[in-house]
Design a protein around this motif. Structure first.
Motif, PDB file in Angstrom:
ATOM      1  N   HIS A 146       0.669  -1.318  -0.357  1.00 29.56           N
ATOM      2  CA  HIS A 146      -0.629  -0.053   0.158  1.00 29.56           C
ATOM      3  C   HIS A 146       0.490   1.246  -0.007  1.00 29.56           C
ATOM      4  CE1 HIS A 146      -3.213  -2.371   0.936  1.00 29.56           C
ATOM      5  NE2 HIS A 146      -3.210  -3.354   1.857  1.00 29.56           N
ATOM      6  N   LEU A 149       1.801   1.997  -3.070  1.00 29.62           N
ATOM      7  CA  LEU A 149       1.243   3.049  -4.512  1.00 29.62           C
ATOM      8  C   LEU A 149       1.183   4.148  -3.771  1.00 29.62           C
ATOM      9  CD1 LEU A 149      -1.658  -0.031  -4.463  1.00 29.62           C
ATOM     10  CD2 LEU A 149      -0.629   0.781  -6.730  1.00 29.62           C
ATOM     11  N   HIS A 153       0.693   7.484  -6.071  1.00 29.69           N
ATOM     12  CA  HIS A 153      -0.399   8.788  -6.478  1.00 29.69           C
ATOM     13  C   HIS A 153      -0.048  10.149  -5.863  1.00 29.69           C
ATOM     14  CE1 HIS A 153      -2.579   5.266  -7.986  1.00 29.69           C
ATOM     15  NE2 HIS A 153      -2.495   4.929  -7.229  1.00 29.69           N
ATOM     16  N   ASN A 158      -2.664  12.620  -6.986  1.00 33.74           N
ATOM     17  CA  ASN A 158      -3.877  12.500  -7.569  1.00 33.74           C
ATOM     18  C   ASN A 158      -4.625  11.864  -6.093  1.00 33.74           C
ATOM     19  OD1 ASN A 158      -5.976   9.940  -7.857  1.00 33.74           O
ATOM     20  ND2 ASN A 158      -4.300   9.273  -9.884  1.00 33.74           N
ATOM     21  N   GLU A 160      -7.826  11.480  -5.518  1.00 27.34           N
ATOM     22  CA  GLU A 160      -8.919   9.817  -5.063  1.00 27.34           C
ATOM     23  C   GLU A 160      -7.935   9.113  -4.487  1.00 27.34           C
ATOM     24  OE1 GLU A 160     -11.581  10.157  -8.411  1.00 27.34           O
ATOM     25  OE2 GLU A 160     -12.221  11.887  -8.048  1.00 27.34           O
ATOM     26  N   SER A 161      -7.063   8.557  -5.966  1.00 26.23           N
ATOM     27  CA  SER A 161      -6.411   7.091  -5.610  1.00 26.23           C
ATOM     28  C   SER A 161      -5.864   7.095  -4.372  1.00 26.23           C
ATOM     29  CB  SER A 161      -5.409   7.282  -6.429  1.00 26.23           C
ATOM     30  OG  SER A 161      -5.946   7.138  -7.587  1.00 26.23           O
ATOM     31  N   ALA A 164      -8.670   5.942  -2.158  1.00 27.62           N
ATOM     32  CA  ALA A 164      -8.715   4.817  -2.237  1.00 27.62           C
ATOM     33  C   ALA A 164      -7.191   3.224  -1.673  1.00 27.62           C
ATOM     34  CB  ALA A 164      -8.711   4.772  -3.794  1.00 27.62           C
ATOM     35  N   VAL A 165      -5.867   4.288  -1.139  1.00 27.76           N
ATOM     36  CA  VAL A 165      -4.847   3.322  -0.681  1.00 27.76           C
ATOM     37  C   VAL A 165      -5.535   2.987   0.520  1.00 27.76           C
ATOM     38  CG1 VAL A 165      -2.875   3.378   0.022  1.00 27.76           C
ATOM     39  CG2 VAL A 165      -3.504   3.785  -2.154  1.00 27.76           C
TER      40      VAL A 165
END
Length: 361
Positions: A146, A149, A153, A158, A160-161, A164-165
């Motif tokens: 995680h 990522l 992001h 980003n 939104e991403s 999400a993570v």
């Protein structure tokens, strides 16, 4: 159950210890008895008791010799000494080898149970510390992918991403067998450290980061997610504002950014988001300036770095691949061979051969 081994050459003394101890109340069980030190040492290896209660003066291997052996071979075992001799030298020996306490015969039931309770507490604390260490490793392992990522992001701005993570981390923490404040604190600390690293890497060193973890955050994974979301969003908004303020695209900034993040998932789309321009425009002006498109520039940089690491030392090829931004070692092999015409291992051999033929070079 906490396992206990009794050691005394006189059976009636062992019987008194069995009778006076409130074993069940302390979650303890007498798993074995011995009349001498040699047998006790053998049983210690077989039964693996948590506590050894021993007399000091016994024929053959006495209590001092037994304690010395236990101290060297099983340093985690708790030892309680019971002796009919008020002998200062014996007491010194007991303390030297880490005895929890030294009790005199005739045994006082209250004193015996007090020291048993002391042993129980120490064993439980040691077990809790061990569990906490194991848990920390498990949490770190579950966060690793995680965090990779999150880096990509965040650097691409980003939002939104990034959210999400954080949501995926929450779901993984909820699946854990233990959802303790310690586990959540570990996750919070690691994600704070990552945010600090991301701030520094993006020129936000002067931005204040709240490092105090509120107690309410440690009540549930969802509470932790809300708190981290607030911190990460705040940093992203500051970074976005900073980038927008620059307005004009500076291609040298783009190139420097790639050089600093080539080992991450750097893409043309991500770069366009970071520098607030379209993919098409960025691709066009980058190639006009440097004579190579963005994707090929990233590839060439990764390959050049990988070649340097292969030729300069004994870094494992798998590690070289990871340092160059490739998690799939097989894919790294294929890309490397296509780029240089030789496999990574062959290039390393060639470099070693040159060093041997020219040791002063």
């Amino acid at each position: 159950m906490i396992k206990v081994l009794l050691v005394d050459d006189e059976g009636w003394n062992r019987e008194l210890v069995r009778t006076f101890g409130t074993w069940e109340a302390f979650g303890m069980e007498i798993v074995g008895e011995s009349e001498g030190g040699n047998e006790a040492l053998r049983l210690a290896g077989v039964l693996e008791p948590d506590i050894v209660i021993t007399d000091m003066r016994m024929p053959g291997t006495d209590g001092v010799m037994l304690m010395n052996a236990l101290h060297n071979e099983y340093p985690e075992m708790k030892v309680i000494v019971i002796s009919g001799y008020d002998d200062f030298k014996y007491a010194q020996s007991a303390l030297r080898y880490g005895a929890v306490d030294y009790l005199l015969k005739p045994i006082d039931p209250a004193e015996l149970n007090a020291v048993l309770d002391k042993c129980r507490k120490e064993l439980e604390e040691a077990a809790a510390e061990h569990e906490q260490y194991r848990l920390d490793i498990d949490v770190s392992w579950s966060l690793a992918s995680h965090k990779q990522l999150m880096k990509a992001h965040f650097n691409e701005l980003n939002v939104e991403s990034v959210h999400a993570v954080l949501g995926n981390i929450t779901e993984e923490l909820k699946l854990g067998s233990v959802q303790s404040p310690g586990m959540l604190r570990q996750a919070a600390s690691e994600m704070l450290l990552l945010l600090k690293e991301l701030q520094r890497g993006n020129g936000l060193e002067d931005v204040h980061l709240k490092t105090e973890i509120p107690g309410a955050v440690l009540t549930a994974p969802e509470s932790l997610e809300c708190w981290l979301r607030e911190l990460y969003t705040e940093s992203l908004e500051q970074l976005i504002g900073q980038r927008r303020f620059k307005n004009k695209l500076n291609l040298e900034d783009v190139r420097q950014y790639i050089c600093g993040h080539y080992a991450e998932a750097v893409t043309l789309e991500g770069l366009s988001r970071v520098f607030f321009v379209s993919k098409e425009y960025l691709s066009k002006v980058f190639k006009l300036e440097y004579g190579i498109n963005v994707t090929d520039y990233i590839l060439r940089l990764r390959m050049d770095k990988a070649k340097q690491w292969l030729e300069s030392g004994n870094i494992p090829i798998k590690t070289v691949a990871e340092l160059a931004g490739y998690e799939d070692v097989g894919y790294f092999y294929r890309v490397f061979k296509k780029h240089f015409g030789v496999a990574p291992g062959e290039m390393r051999k060639q470099a070693e051969g040159l060093k041997m033929s020219n040791p002063e070079g």
